[in-house]
Design a protein around this motif. Structure first.
Motif, PDB file in Angstrom:
ATOM      1  N   LEU A 286      41.037  -7.101  59.923  1.00  0.00           N
ATOM      2  CA  LEU A 286      41.969  -8.237  60.172  1.00  0.00           C
ATOM      3  C   LEU A 286      41.949  -9.123  61.518  1.00  0.00           C
ATOM      4  O   LEU A 286      42.555 -10.069  61.742  1.00  0.00           O
ATOM      5  N   GLY A 287      41.311  -8.391  62.740  1.00  0.00           N
ATOM      6  CA  GLY A 287      41.506  -8.730  63.904  1.00  0.00           C
ATOM      7  C   GLY A 287      42.839  -8.506  64.641  1.00  0.00           C
ATOM      8  O   GLY A 287      43.273  -8.951  65.725  1.00  0.00           O
ATOM      9  N   LYS A 288      43.623  -7.658  64.020  1.00  0.00           N
ATOM     10  CA  LYS A 288      44.875  -7.360  64.695  1.00  0.00           C
ATOM     11  C   LYS A 288      44.723  -6.043  65.724  1.00  0.00           C
ATOM     12  O   LYS A 288      45.339  -6.079  66.865  1.00  0.00           O
TER      13      LYS A 288
ATOM     14  N   THR B 167      36.348  -4.372  50.559  1.00  0.00           N
ATOM     15  CA  THR B 167      37.347  -5.093  50.607  1.00  0.00           C
ATOM     16  C   THR B 167      38.470  -4.465  49.288  1.00  0.00           C
ATOM     17  O   THR B 167      39.931  -4.750  49.572  1.00  0.00           O
TER      18      THR B 167
ATOM     19  N   ASP C 137      49.086  -5.593  54.261  1.00  0.00           N
ATOM     20  CA  ASP C 137      48.749  -6.822  55.013  1.00  0.00           C
ATOM     21  C   ASP C 137      47.442  -7.539  54.395  1.00  0.00           C
ATOM     22  O   ASP C 137      47.348  -8.826  54.334  1.00  0.00           O
ATOM     23  N   TRP C 138      46.346  -6.685  54.344  1.00  0.00           N
ATOM     24  CA  TRP C 138      45.260  -7.123  53.621  1.00  0.00           C
ATOM     25  C   TRP C 138      45.583  -7.727  52.415  1.00  0.00           C
ATOM     26  O   TRP C 138      44.964  -8.955  52.193  1.00  0.00           O
TER      27      TRP C 138
ATOM     28  N   GLN D  71      47.194 -11.128  52.777  1.00  0.00           N
ATOM     29  CA  GLN D  71      46.367 -12.222  53.273  1.00  0.00           C
ATOM     30  C   GLN D  71      45.057 -12.442  53.087  1.00  0.00           C
ATOM     31  O   GLN D  71      44.595 -13.568  52.983  1.00  0.00           O
ATOM     32  N   ILE D  72      44.174 -11.662  52.381  1.00  0.00           N
ATOM     33  CA  ILE D  72      42.964 -11.645  52.219  1.00  0.00           C
ATOM     34  C   ILE D  72      42.419 -11.500  50.536  1.00  0.00           C
ATOM     35  O   ILE D  72      41.838 -12.310  50.107  1.00  0.00           O
TER      36      ILE D  72
ATOM     37  N   PRO E 296      37.208 -14.765  52.936  1.00  0.00           N
ATOM     38  CA  PRO E 296      37.351 -15.714  54.316  1.00  0.00           C
ATOM     39  C   PRO E 296      37.611 -14.531  55.316  1.00  0.00           C
ATOM     40  O   PRO E 296      38.734 -14.227  55.770  1.00  0.00           O
ATOM     41  N   TRP E 297      36.614 -14.221  55.910  1.00  0.00           N
ATOM     42  CA  TRP E 297      36.766 -12.993  56.993  1.00  0.00           C
ATOM     43  C   TRP E 297      37.702 -13.580  58.181  1.00  0.00           C
ATOM     44  O   TRP E 297      37.412 -14.596  58.667  1.00  0.00           O
ATOM     45  N   PRO E 298      38.675 -12.801  58.446  1.00  0.00           N
ATOM     46  CA  PRO E 298      39.478 -13.284  59.654  1.00  0.00           C
ATOM     47  C   PRO E 298      38.968 -12.791  61.114  1.00  0.00           C
ATOM     48  O   PRO E 298      39.416 -13.571  62.171  1.00  0.00           O
ATOM     49  N   ALA E 299      38.005 -12.174  60.928  1.00  0.00           N
ATOM     50  CA  ALA E 299      37.463 -11.720  62.323  1.00  0.00           C
ATOM     51  C   ALA E 299      36.095 -11.489  62.303  1.00  0.00           C
ATOM     52  O   ALA E 299      35.412 -11.006  61.182  1.00  0.00           O
TER      53      ALA E 299
END
Length: 304
Positions: A132-134, A173, A182-183, A186-187, A194-197
């Protein structure tokens, strides 16, 4: 105990009309699709041709999305995909059969020079937060907490994901969707998301090559690719938090044990069929059955 090693069935979407004969009784069978089972399919190709020299198989490892597309367009005799055909896809090729060919596992492979061996411990939430890039640093407090004995560097994490429509991505995924709210919010999951990172690479081959040659990177690749490329990979926490599981043929087999009897017939619908975290699904099913039986027993006692 839940084994977090992601387990999948690679599916053949096979047309009932499946032959391509050429002169002098020589046959060529063409296929395309998932990169996930390519090492096995390539071995089968060589072994089968050695026993049947007049039959050649040509399989293009282009990703599940490409394989399904070519199957729908009827430009190949068979396609391989890690995710079964959707209802919409099946409407376009209603004579298709889904034939399980193999079971595989997805590893979380990494390249950290300071950690040259496999065994970095990651929870499902940590993996989701990385993709997620977190979580952006290898020495993030969360990762340090689960790896107190490792010297984790203050380096940025480079996430590597698939750039093509991929059944491996669908399975990976789907796993993240199971373990991270969260995943999920959001995804979601699918062959393309749509990859966030991170950066993309084509095929298991591309992700494996990028991770192997790029320090401080992390990606997801099928177990055979991790073995073939001598990659280091994480041990992932099981569902009840009691252990971190090493990806291996033994743990993969345990994760998928007994799944075959629950799969549909080849001509039946496979939409929504998955053995991702199969052991967890079995435990949930057993628990629901137990709760139902307990409720029934309590109800019977109450009426007596």
């Amino acid at each position: 105990m839940r084994i977090i090693v992601a387990s999948i069935v690679a599916i053949f979407a096979v047309s009932l009309v499946c032959q391509s004969a050429v002169a002098q009784n020589q046959y060529t069978v063409t296929g395309a699709g998932a990169t996930f089972p390519f090492p096995l399919l390539d071995l089968w190709r060589v072994k089968y041709n050695a026993e049947h020299p007049n039959i050649n198989m040509n399989y293009q490892s282009i990703g599940s999305g490409g394989g399904v597309k070519q199957h729908i367009e009827k430009t190949v005799n068979f396609a391989a995909t890690d995710a079964p055909l959707t209802a919409g896809e099946l409407e376009l090729v209603p004579d298709s059969l889904h034939i399980p060919e193999a079971i595989g596992g997805i590893t979380i492979s990494y390249n950290v020079p300071e950690i040259p061996e496999s065994g970095l411990k990651l929870t499902g939430k940590q993996i989701a937060d990385i993709f997620l890039g977190k979580i952006t640093k290898w020495n993030d407090p969360s990762i340090l907490e689960t790896n107190p004995d490792l010297s984790l560097p203050d380096k940025n994490i480079l996430v590597v994901h698939r750039s093509d429509g991929s059944g491996t991505t669908h399975v990976f995924t789907e796993y993240l969707n199971m373990v991270s709210q969260d995943w999920h919010d959001q995804i979601g999951f699918g062959k393309s998301i749509p990859w966030p990172a991170g950066v993309g690479a084509a095929g298991n081959e591309g992700v494996a090559a990028t991770v192997r040659t790029t320090p401080y990177s992390i990606g997801y690749v099928e177990l055979a690719y991790a073995f073939q490329n001598d990659m280091t990979f994480a041990y992932v926490e099981n569902g009840d938090g009691t252990a971190f599981i090493e990806p291996s043929l033994e743990t993969l087999s345990a994760s998928a044990a007994g799944a075959a009897s629950s799969l549909p017939q080849a001509h039946e619908s496979w939409q929504g069929i998955t053995i991702n975290n199969a052991l967890w699904a079995k435990l949930v099913s057993d628990y629901k059955l137990y709760v139902h039986s307990l409720a029934s027993e309590l109800g019977n006692r109450h009426t007596k």
